[in-house]
Design an enzyme around this catalytic site. Structure first.
Site, mmCIF file in Angstrom:
data_model
loop_
_atom_site.group_PDB
_atom_site.id
_atom_site.type_symbol
_atom_site.label_atom_id
_atom_site.label_comp_id
_atom_site.label_asym_id
_atom_site.label_seq_id
_atom_site.Cartn_x
_atom_site.Cartn_y
_atom_site.Cartn_z
ATOM 1 C CG HIS A 138 -6.505 -22.388 3.541
ATOM 2 N ND1 HIS A 138 -6.046 -23.557 2.967
ATOM 3 C CD2 HIS A 138 -7.642 -22.073 2.879
ATOM 4 C CE1 HIS A 138 -6.884 -23.911 2.000
ATOM 5 N NE2 HIS A 138 -7.859 -23.043 1.928
ATOM 6 C CE LYS B 124 -6.628 -14.152 -3.961
ATOM 7 N NZ LYS B 124 -7.513 -15.163 -3.399
HETATM 8 C C1 BG6 Z 1 -10.529 -22.420 -0.460
HETATM 9 C C2 BG6 Z 1 -11.845 -22.064 0.176
HETATM 10 O O1 BG6 Z 1 -9.920 -23.466 0.250
HETATM 11 O O2 BG6 Z 1 -9.660 -21.287 -0.442
HETATM 12 C C3 BG6 Z 1 -12.476 -20.889 -0.555
HETATM 13 O O3 BG6 Z 1 -12.727 -23.186 0.121
HETATM 14 C C4 BG6 Z 1 -11.512 -19.733 -0.600
HETATM 15 O O4 BG6 Z 1 -13.681 -20.502 0.091
HETATM 16 C C5 BG6 Z 1 -10.163 -20.177 -1.159
HETATM 17 O O5 BG6 Z 1 -12.080 -18.720 -1.417
HETATM 18 C C6 BG6 Z 1 -9.139 -19.062 -1.052
HETATM 19 O O6 BG6 Z 1 -7.957 -19.438 -1.712
HETATM 20 P P1 BG6 Z 1 -6.958 -18.348 -2.306
HETATM 21 O O7 BG6 Z 1 -5.804 -19.139 -2.829
HETATM 22 O O8 BG6 Z 1 -7.721 -17.623 -3.372
HETATM 23 O O9 BG6 Z 1 -6.602 -17.456 -1.154
#
Ligand code: BG6
Length: 497
Positions: A245, A350
């Site tokens: 990501h 978050k």
């Molecule tokens: C996933 C990870 O790819 O992305 C997770 O494996 C993580 O550990 C998640 O919590 C986060 O995604 P988002 O969309 O909630 O930011």
């Protein structure tokens, strides 16, 4: 956004989907809700059918019941209607299958018999099964020249293992029909990065080391490990979040303009960024990278255990749940511009955002006391409350204020700017693009492998130094050292939470 050249590029692509791992967490939490929304918005053709495949001893009726429960749980009640639910559930069928046994795959072929539309095979299963499923589908004659395959991360845990997985899929499918998901690429604001950068000359001319002083990316998660200790402890935050990501975000920020919006034109530019990432060597590992692991603390007003006290934990684990780093894209556009990245679990909230910090004016004419006021910043908020804000300095209002400056945002909040449009979940966008046969939001093999190559050298450095993670209390913004890492450059993490 993309010119629809493929005959499949209609807004209502006519396809079938075979979903392996049909009763798993990803399918129930993300894939059915996304498909339901597409259906509700009239984006699935009437003839589209979905075959769920899993090991459980269910039949289609029981399966539909489980999907209905998942939809009730994961789709807002205001977006549920009896008619849409019934319409969607009627598309579903179930097949019990032992994925590792070729016997039984002929029923996938039989299910497809006579269908004139292409099939999408979605592998919502561990990567160790990708090869065997692809092979058995081929052996059983279930595939044709239009079948696409969708795979999820993690693709391996290092370069070598990712190559083995990519080889196994590549033995059956050509690259042009492999869709590797990085769900961050489906997020609305992430796609907007391309529009923002390449549709606005204002940014196009400023987007380089002459005008940008540094870039910050924060992907903070409030959640902890959520029962995934077994997987997570083998991976850690660097493999789980940065390899995919965060590096994809770096690519979209740093890449040169592609010649057009074709998938390969975009992906060629992203690969150049990955190849230009500066490796960490010697002292830079100690100075520019911070690993952390959370201890007990408070999250959302509740006491929460530390990483080593989570259910199923190995109390000796040195796996990191937080990483901060300062890196650089070593090319003409970005030489000397630090990219500060940080991501962690059990942070106060978050929050995913990218901040582009522009340089100060070369000559300053206002009150010298105000010189420290920050220069322009572009704040790109991925979640929550998607939006883009440009921080500018304007004159403070009031007769007594003279030419005093005041920082303030020019703000585009997607929810209030486009109140009627629901912001789709990343999986809705991604599933729609697969069905249309468009690959620009998916990760090409060489991207995955260059990303691993860079991560591998970082991990090798950690291992050679035997560096334990630094502690940070759950509910904080990470180890103190991650703050020191940026303040030693005379900067700070952007704080407008
Ligand atoms: C996933 C990870 O790819 O992305 C997770 O494996 C993580 O550990 C998640 O919590 C986060 O995604 P988002 O969309 O909630 O930011």
């Amino acid at each position: 956004m993309i010119q629809e050249t493929s005959p499949l590029g209609s807004s209502q692509p006519d396809v079938d989907m075979a979903l392996f791992g049909a009763l798993g967490d990803l399918a129930l939490r993300k894939l059915y809700p996304a498909l339901y929304h597409l259906d509700r918005e009239g984006l699935l053709a009437d003839s589209t059918r979905i075959l769920g495949l899993a090991r459980q001893d269910d039949d289609s009726e029981i399966f539909r019941g489980k999907v209905a429960d998942a939809l009730k749980q994961h789709v807002k009640s205001s977006e549920q209607s009896h008619a849409s639910l019934e319409r969607f559930l009627a598309r579903l069928e179930y097949l019990k299958l032992d994925f590792s046994d070729v016997e039984g795959y002929e029923r996938v072929r039989d299910w497809r018999q006579g269908a004139r539309r292409p099939m999408t095979v979605y592998l919502a299963v561990p990567a160790s099964l990708y090869g065997v499923i692809c092979r058995h589908l081929e052996t059983s004659g279930s595939l044709d020249d239009e079948t696409r395959v969708v795979v999820e991360k993690p693709i391996g845990h290092d370069l070598t293992s990712s190559q083995a997985i990519n080889d196994a899929i590549g033995d059956v499918f050509p690259e042009s029909r492999i869709y590797r998901i990085d769900h961050y690429l489906g997020k609305e604001t992430v796609q907007n990065l391309i529009a923002l950068r390449f549709a606005n000359p204002l940014f196009g001319t400023q987007w380089n080391q002459n005008h940008i002083s540094h870039v910050e990316i924060t992907v903070a998660e409030q959640v902890g490990i959520e029962g995934r200790w077994g997987y997570f402890d083998q991976a850690g935050q660097l493999r789980d979040m940065v390899q995919n990501h965060l590096l994809q975000l770096v690519c979209l920020i740093a890449m040169d303009p592609p010649a057009n919006l074709d998938a390969d034109a975009i992906r060629d530019e992203k690969v150049k960024v990955l190849k230009a990432l500066k490796p960490f060597t010697g002292d830079s590992l100690d100075r520019d990278v911070v690993r952390g692991q959370y201890t007990a603390g408070t999250s959302g007003g509740k006491s929460v255990p530390g990483y080593l006290e989570e259910e199923g934990a190995n109390t000796e684990s040195r796996t990191e749940t937080f990483v901060a780093m300062k890196t650089e894209v070593a090319n003409w556009r970005w030489a000397g511009v630090p990219f500060y990245l940080r991501t962690g679990k059990r942070m106060p909230e978050k929050l995913s955002q990218i901040i582009i910090h522009f340089r100060q004016q070369p000559h300053y004419i206002f009150d010298p006391d105000q010189r420290g006021l920050a220069a322009n910043k572009l704040v790109i908020r991925l979640q929550p409350e998607e939006g883009i804000a440009l921080q500018v300095l304007t004159k403070d209002s009031g007769l007594d204020k003279g030419m005093r400056l005041r920082p303030g945002p020019l703000h585009l909040d997607f929810n209030s700017a486009f109140p009627k449009s629901r912001i789709p979940d990343a999986y809705e966008r991604l599933l729609l693009e697969v069905m249309k046969g468009q690959q620009y939001l998916f990760v090409r093999r060489d991207e995955v492998e260059y990303a691993w190559h860079w991560i591998d050298q970082l991990i090798a450095g950690w291992e050679a130094r035997d560096m334990p993670p630094r502690r940070y209390p759950a509910g904080s913004w990470g180890p103190v050292a991650s703050i020191a890492m940026i303040t030693q450059d005379g900067r700070s993490w952007y704080e407008d939470y």
